[in-house]
Write a protein that holds these residues in place. Structure first.
Motif, short mmCIF file in Angstrom:
data_model
loop_
_atom_site.label_atom_id
_atom_site.label_comp_id
_atom_site.label_asym_id
_atom_site.label_seq_id
_atom_site.Cartn_x
_atom_site.Cartn_y
_atom_site.Cartn_z
N SER A 192 28.92 53.21 56.16
CA SER A 192 29.22 52.62 57.47
C SER A 192 30.72 52.39 57.60
O SER A 192 31.42 52.26 56.61
N SER A 193 31.16 52.34 58.82
CA SER A 193 32.56 52.03 59.06
C SER A 193 32.66 50.56 59.48
O SER A 193 31.67 49.87 59.61
N GLY A 194 33.89 50.13 59.73
CA GLY A 194 34.10 48.77 60.19
C GLY A 194 34.17 47.79 59.04
O GLY A 194 33.31 46.93 58.88
N THR A 195 35.19 47.94 58.23
CA THR A 195 35.34 47.09 57.05
C THR A 195 36.12 45.82 57.31
O THR A 195 36.42 45.09 56.41
N GLN A 196 36.41 45.59 58.57
CA GLN A 196 37.22 44.42 58.89
C GLN A 196 36.51 43.13 58.49
O GLN A 196 35.33 42.97 58.71
N GLY A 197 37.28 42.24 57.89
CA GLY A 197 36.72 40.95 57.52
C GLY A 197 36.34 40.17 58.75
O GLY A 197 36.86 40.38 59.83
N VAL A 198 35.41 39.28 58.61
CA VAL A 198 35.04 38.42 59.73
C VAL A 198 35.20 36.98 59.30
O VAL A 198 35.16 36.66 58.12
N ASP A 199 35.36 36.16 60.27
CA ASP A 199 35.63 34.77 59.93
C ASP A 199 34.37 34.03 59.54
O ASP A 199 33.31 34.27 60.07
N SER A 200 34.55 33.15 58.61
CA SER A 200 33.46 32.27 58.23
C SER A 200 33.48 31.04 59.13
O SER A 200 34.52 30.69 59.68
N VAL A 208 46.02 25.47 73.78
CA VAL A 208 44.65 25.84 73.41
C VAL A 208 44.13 24.78 72.44
O VAL A 208 44.90 24.23 71.66
N ASP A 209 42.82 24.54 72.51
CA ASP A 209 42.25 23.59 71.55
C ASP A 209 42.17 24.24 70.18
O ASP A 209 42.48 23.61 69.17
N THR A 210 41.70 25.48 70.16
CA THR A 210 41.57 26.20 68.89
C THR A 210 42.02 27.64 69.10
O THR A 210 42.05 28.14 70.22
N LEU A 211 42.34 28.30 68.00
CA LEU A 211 42.87 29.66 68.07
C LEU A 211 41.76 30.69 68.22
O LEU A 211 40.67 30.54 67.66
N THR A 212 42.08 31.75 68.94
CA THR A 212 41.17 32.87 69.11
C THR A 212 41.89 34.12 68.63
O THR A 212 43.02 34.39 69.06
N VAL A 213 41.24 34.86 67.74
CA VAL A 213 41.85 36.08 67.21
C VAL A 213 41.37 37.27 68.03
O VAL A 213 40.17 37.42 68.24
N GLY A 214 42.30 38.07 68.49
CA GLY A 214 41.93 39.28 69.25
C GLY A 214 41.64 40.44 68.31
O GLY A 214 41.24 40.23 67.15
N ASP A 215 41.86 41.63 68.78
CA ASP A 215 41.62 42.82 67.95
C ASP A 215 42.60 42.83 66.79
O ASP A 215 43.79 42.58 66.96
N THR A 216 42.07 43.14 65.61
CA THR A 216 42.95 43.25 64.43
C THR A 216 42.68 44.59 63.76
O THR A 216 41.59 45.16 63.88
N PRO A 217 43.66 45.12 63.03
CA PRO A 217 43.44 46.38 62.33
C PRO A 217 42.29 46.27 61.33
O PRO A 217 42.05 45.19 60.78
N ALA A 218 41.60 47.40 61.09
CA ALA A 218 40.42 47.38 60.22
C ALA A 218 40.76 46.92 58.81
O ALA A 218 39.94 46.30 58.14
N GLU A 219 41.99 47.20 58.36
CA GLU A 219 42.33 46.84 56.98
C GLU A 219 42.66 45.36 56.81
O GLU A 219 42.76 44.86 55.69
N ALA A 220 42.82 44.64 57.91
CA ALA A 220 43.18 43.21 57.82
C ALA A 220 41.94 42.37 57.52
O ALA A 220 40.87 42.61 58.07
N ILE A 221 42.11 41.42 56.63
CA ILE A 221 41.03 40.46 56.37
C ILE A 221 41.26 39.28 57.29
O ILE A 221 42.25 38.57 57.18
#
Lengths: 259, 105
Positions: free
Chosen positions: A250-258, A21-34
């Motif tokens: 609101s729900s969905g506290t998962q961090g998102v990538d910058s 792969v050229d770059t990494l792709t993150v799939g589903d992660t647990p809500a508590e993970a940043i």
């Protein structure tokens, strides 16, 4: 009968390797993970980092355990998040430890506020071993291989890292701020916990070899991707988001990538 | 499946040392690979070629062994190349980014 000639160019373990792969792709992660500093990053091996290249081998002899190396590695893959110490949390994807999957890592470091968010890609996984490879920005640049084998009738669990600090800041931290010892404690903890799962206690053996003592100054620019700096800079955003979510419910506290 | 024992032979032609690798490159290959590389270095070659044409299998520990050789070659400012890689192992050298540091012939 199959008349098709065997493909002599594809080895038996081809499916054990991640696909390029050229770059990494993150799939589903647990809500508590940043989830920061992994999406869109390139993998970074032992030759792409900055600091001295070290090979560290940790071994734990599981005396009295009557199981196979394949069964031990299966257990290791399944329990990996539980085996990690509280200061270094692993969040595998739902798929688990499979080639090409990404594990998000949230870790704390002494003297550093907040958590560093990074990850690893599963480079290789078969019945008797699995290997993770770091992305750009991770404190280390290299591989960690988790394996099991039998020696003198005793099952041995082994972790072998081949890595160097990814940039000058991490190199300073590893050498002078106790980072190297902290890293070693993590793998001692993992092996001790794996032993505990099987009712075995004992000492973890460690060997360290400096494979390349040179600093790769051409790689000093890796500091641009430094996950520690980026995670720290992102902390106010996360705190603000938490306040907003607290007010709105609101729900969905998962961090998102910058970017 | 029984392991196909690893072995290697070193040949020096002009300023180039060619290490022909055979069998499976896994943790058991460490000693033989190191011996072959030491033999190649003894000739102080301008370049070292690792020939994978008759390698059946490489696992992640085997890749780590090759990284170790690459690190040694880089420390000695000695170019190192890989030859005879199958398409599959070309992919592996790409994803592990070994190909950033060695010519793939």
């Amino acid at each position: 009968m199959n008349d098709k000639p065997p493909d002599t160019h594809t080895p038996d373990n081809a499916a054990s390797w991640a696909k390029p792969v050229d770059t990494l792709t993150v799939g589903d992660t647990p809500a508590e993970a940043i989830n920061l500093n992994v999406q869109g990053k390139r993998v970074s091996g032992p030759l792409q980092g900055f600091g001295q290249l070290w090979q560290k081998t940790y071994r734990f002899r599981l005396r009295g355990v009557q199981t196979t190396s394949a069964e031990l590695v299966r257990l290791w893959k399944e329990k990996l998040p539980e085996l990690m110490p509280p200061n270094s949390r692993f969040y595998p994807s739902i798929t688990g430890v499979k080639p090409g999957e990404v594990i998000i890592i949230n870790a704390t470091m002494p003297g550093v506020p907040g958590a560093i968010s990074t990850g690893v890609m599963i480079l290789y996984a078969d019945d008797e071993a699995f290997t993770v490879m770091t992305p750009e920005g991770h404190p280390e640049s290299g591989f960690n291989t988790f394996s099991a084998y039998e020696a003198d009738g005793v099952l041995v669990a082994q972790i072998q890292s081949l890595a160097r600090a990814n940039d000058p800041i991490y190199e300073f931290g590893f050498r002078f701020m106790g980072g190297s010892k902290e890293q070693e404690k993590i793998w001692h903890h993992v092996l001790a916990q794996l032993g505990a799962q099987l009712g075995v206690s004992g000492a973890v053996e460690m060997e360290k070899v400096c494979v390349d003592p040179r600093l790769q100054w051409s790689r000093a620019k890796n500091v641009w991707h430094n996950a520690l700096i980026r995670s720290t800079l992102h902390m106010p955003v996360r705190l603000a988001r938490r306040v907003v979510i607290g007010k709105t419910g609101s729900s969905g506290t998962q961090g998102v990538d910058s970017p | 499946m029984a392991d196909k024992a690893f072995w290697a032979e070193t040949m020096v032609q002009g300023g180039t040392a060619v290490i022909n690798l055979h069998g499976e490159i896994n943790s058991l290959a460490d000693a033989a690979l190191t011996t072959a590389y030491n033999q190649a270095e003894t000739a102080v070659p301008q370049k070292i070629i690792l020939n994978f044409a008759t390698v059946d299998y490489i696992n992640s520990t085997g890749i780590a062994l090759i990284v170790g050789l690459l690190a040694r070659a880089r420390a000695a400012h000695r170019p190192i190349a890989a030859a005879g890689l199958s398409d599959h192992y070309r992919e592996i050298f790409t994803i592990t980014r070994l190909s950033d540091f060695m010519e793939i012939q």
